[in-house]
Design an enzyme around this catalytic site. Structure first.
Site, mmCIF file in Angstrom:
data_model
loop_
_atom_site.group_PDB
_atom_site.id
_atom_site.type_symbol
_atom_site.label_atom_id
_atom_site.label_comp_id
_atom_site.label_asym_id
_atom_site.label_seq_id
_atom_site.Cartn_x
_atom_site.Cartn_y
_atom_site.Cartn_z
ATOM 1 N N ASP A 49 -8.793 -21.028 -11.939
ATOM 2 C CA ASP A 49 -8.250 -21.660 -10.728
ATOM 3 C C ASP A 49 -7.542 -22.937 -11.158
ATOM 4 O OD1 ASP A 49 -7.950 -22.630 -7.949
ATOM 5 O OD2 ASP A 49 -9.435 -21.105 -7.457
ATOM 6 N N HIS A 86 -4.513 -21.608 -11.701
ATOM 7 C CA HIS A 86 -3.541 -21.621 -10.611
ATOM 8 C C HIS A 86 -2.594 -22.810 -10.681
ATOM 9 C CE1 HIS A 86 -6.411 -19.016 -7.938
ATOM 10 N NE2 HIS A 86 -5.891 -18.361 -8.959
#
Length: 560
Positions: A303, A337
């Protein structure tokens, strides 16, 4: 203005217990100092006494549960005013560890702490997660309201996260999926997601707001989904003078490191890693903290890598504690991300941030700024310089005020965020987020889907952004949407297809010495009905290779 010497000076001050430059403006090497006021960040004061966990009965065989030994060692030193708890070579299996005032947890070479993976050993506690006050499982390693705490050394801290996390079928190979099924757990009704337990499945399918249950009102409600409420691995809340140095943090059940409402945080030379399929495995989430220095660290997670937050929606605005005075330098982020990220929970505001000398390789987005209507909050006074990137899956630079809770790649697969030519503005109130006064220079990127994406709200544009000396090679060019007072100076964009620069409803935009390939059929495209005062100066953009909407023609000056 050269900020690098100031960052080094502040770090040196933190590493020497506050000696040396007491404030950035005292730096003889850099009299110009930072573009914002920031004190030196002090190192925790740890008394010069030490104990080993072995002295309290700990056994490093990877099997014996050492929860009691860790607690006894910490309590013994705390009773004497603090000191260093030493973890020697070995595999130390344990339940939750809670740090106290003036305690340093020090891992020696070849020391490995592995946290017990039985959810029953992590009771529900009051905490904050994703910007909201809630109940979640106790973190494996935590401190709350502590002063002068440190986690240091050359060892590894492992959160045993695979036993906690759900996994989507499409994120694993066939072999990995078969192994996951053989480990136990349960499947979603469509067979596409593996859950570690029925308790987790209930929480995931009972109407949770992403990862926080908003319908649960009693402890009994939360207990029904106990396993779903997986903890962050390192939780440091309301602490003062915190040091993380040298250690590798890996395989967290959820976010890896979460400092919240802390003052004076130093993060130096750490490694944070999780499998790339690990959901919500953020590297470090710095929430409503002030006076933070993050240097020479590496993040490889599933993430966001380095993320700045300050609370979510009404709860964050009510808390009203901004994240401020943040220095990030000499860091590397792989996968994940976003490399450096602000938001989306930024309702308490973010201000006074300097990011420099970082590498992002293989992330979804490089520099990621995200929010949405309903958040409120102001992100301002951000300086970013000397950033290199490659193999960015989406954008090296992204401002998205239509964030919908997905990664940039997931959002694209589902149709992307709002980017119509003329969305209707909505009334501006305390719930309207704002991003402004952001300065970016010296950025290089090879390999991205789109060079840049600015996606402001029609009622609250992204404002006062300067991008200088930036070179991007991408499949498509830069799209700037609903933005005001943007300057692109000495920017080069080389797209594989389509225009190099696409503008939609921009105001007071200046493009100076913009370069792109000479042979583009359309180098500039302007759409929308609310463009005002646009000036383009480029040797590669002319009236013949510019496509302007009828309402924009009188508002765009090209090389005049």
């Amino acid at each position: 203005m050269n900020f690098k010497d100031v960052t080094i000076c502040l770090l040196a001050a933190a590493m020497s217990a506050g000696a040396g430059c007491s404030s950035p403006r005292a730096s003889a090497e850099s009299p110009e100092a930072l573009p914002f006021e920031m004190p030196a960040v002090p190192r925790p004061q740890i008394p010069a006494r030490a104990v080993s966990i072995v002295d309290f009965g700990a056994v490093g065989d990877g099997h014996t549960l050492n929860t009691t030994a860790f607690a006894a060692a910490i309590d013994s030193l705390a009773a004497q005013g603090g000191g260093r708890v030493t973890v020697p070579e070995g595999v130390w299996y344990t339940g939750p560890i809670v740090l106290k005032d003036h305690i340093e947890l020090h891992l020696e070479r070849n020391a490995l702490i592995v946290f017990d993976n039985d959810p029953a050993h992590y009771p529900l506690v009051e905490t904050t997660f994703e910007g909201l006050n809630t109940l979640r499982c106790q973190s494996p390693l935590s401190a709350c309201g502590a002063k002068d705490v440190a986690i240091t050394g050359r060892g590894v801290i492992d959160g045993n996260g695979d036993a906690w996390r759900a996994v989507k079928r499409d994120k694993l190979t066939d072999r990995e999926w078969k192994a996951k099924l053989a480990s136990g757990g349960v499947l979603s009704d469509d067979g596409r997601t593996w859950y570690p337990s029925e308790s987790y499945k209930f929480g995931a399918t009972s109407g949770a707001d992403q990862n926080v249950s908003t319908w649960a009102t009693t402890r009994e409600d939360f207990e029904r989904m106990h396993d779903f409420l997986r903890p962050v691995m390192v939780s440091l809340h309301h602490c003062e003078n915190v040091l993380l140095e040298g250690v590798t943090f890996q395989n967290s059940p959820c976010w890896n490191i979460h400092p919240a409402m802390c003052t004076n945080l130093t993060v130096h030379n750490i490694t944070v890693r999780c499998p790339d399929y690990a959901q919500n495995s953020d590297g470090i989430d710095i929430e409503s903290c002030r006076n933070v220095v993050v240097t020479s660290s590496r993040f490889d997670v599933g993430d966001d890598g380095i993320c700045i937050k300050s609370g979510k929606d009404e709860a964050g605005r009510r808390r009203g504690i901004p994240c401020e005075n943040i220095l990030v330098s000499d860091c590397i982020v792989f996968h994940g991300h976003g490399g450096f990220v602000v938001g989306s929970e930024m309702s308490g505001g973010v201000r006074n941030v300097l990011v420099s000398d970082c590498i992002f390789s293989g992330t979804d987005v490089g520099l990621r700024f995200k929010s949405t209507r309903g958040r409120g909050g102001v992100v301002e006074n951000i300086w970013i310089e000397d950033i290199t990137m490659n193999n960015i899956l989406q954008e090296p630079l992204l401002f998205d005020l239509f964030y919908g809770g997905k990664s940039a790649s997931e959002a694209l697969a589902e149709g992307g965020s709002a980017a119509a030519a003329d969305l209707e503005p909505k009334p501006v109130d305390e719930t309207t987020p704002a991003f402004r006064n952001i300065h970016i220079r010296n950025v290089w990127c090879r390999g991205a889907r789109r060079a840049m994406y600015f996606n402001g709200l029609p009622e609250m544009n992204v404002e006062h952004v300067t991008v200088e000396n930036t070179h991007i090679y991408a499949r498509t060019g830069a799209r700037i949407n609903e933005s005001t007072d943007v300057v692109l100076r000495d920017v080069q964009i080389i797209p594989e297809e389509g225009p190099a620069l696409m503008l939609n409803n921009v105001k007071s935009l200046r493009v100076e010495n913009f370069t792109c390939p000479d042979d583009l059929p359309t180098a500039l495209q302007v759409t929308g009905s609310r463009n005002r005062d646009v000036e383009i100066r480029s040797p590669h953009i002319t009236a013949s290779n510019a496509s302007l909407s009828e309402t924009s023609a009188g508002q765009v000056a090209i090389n005049r």
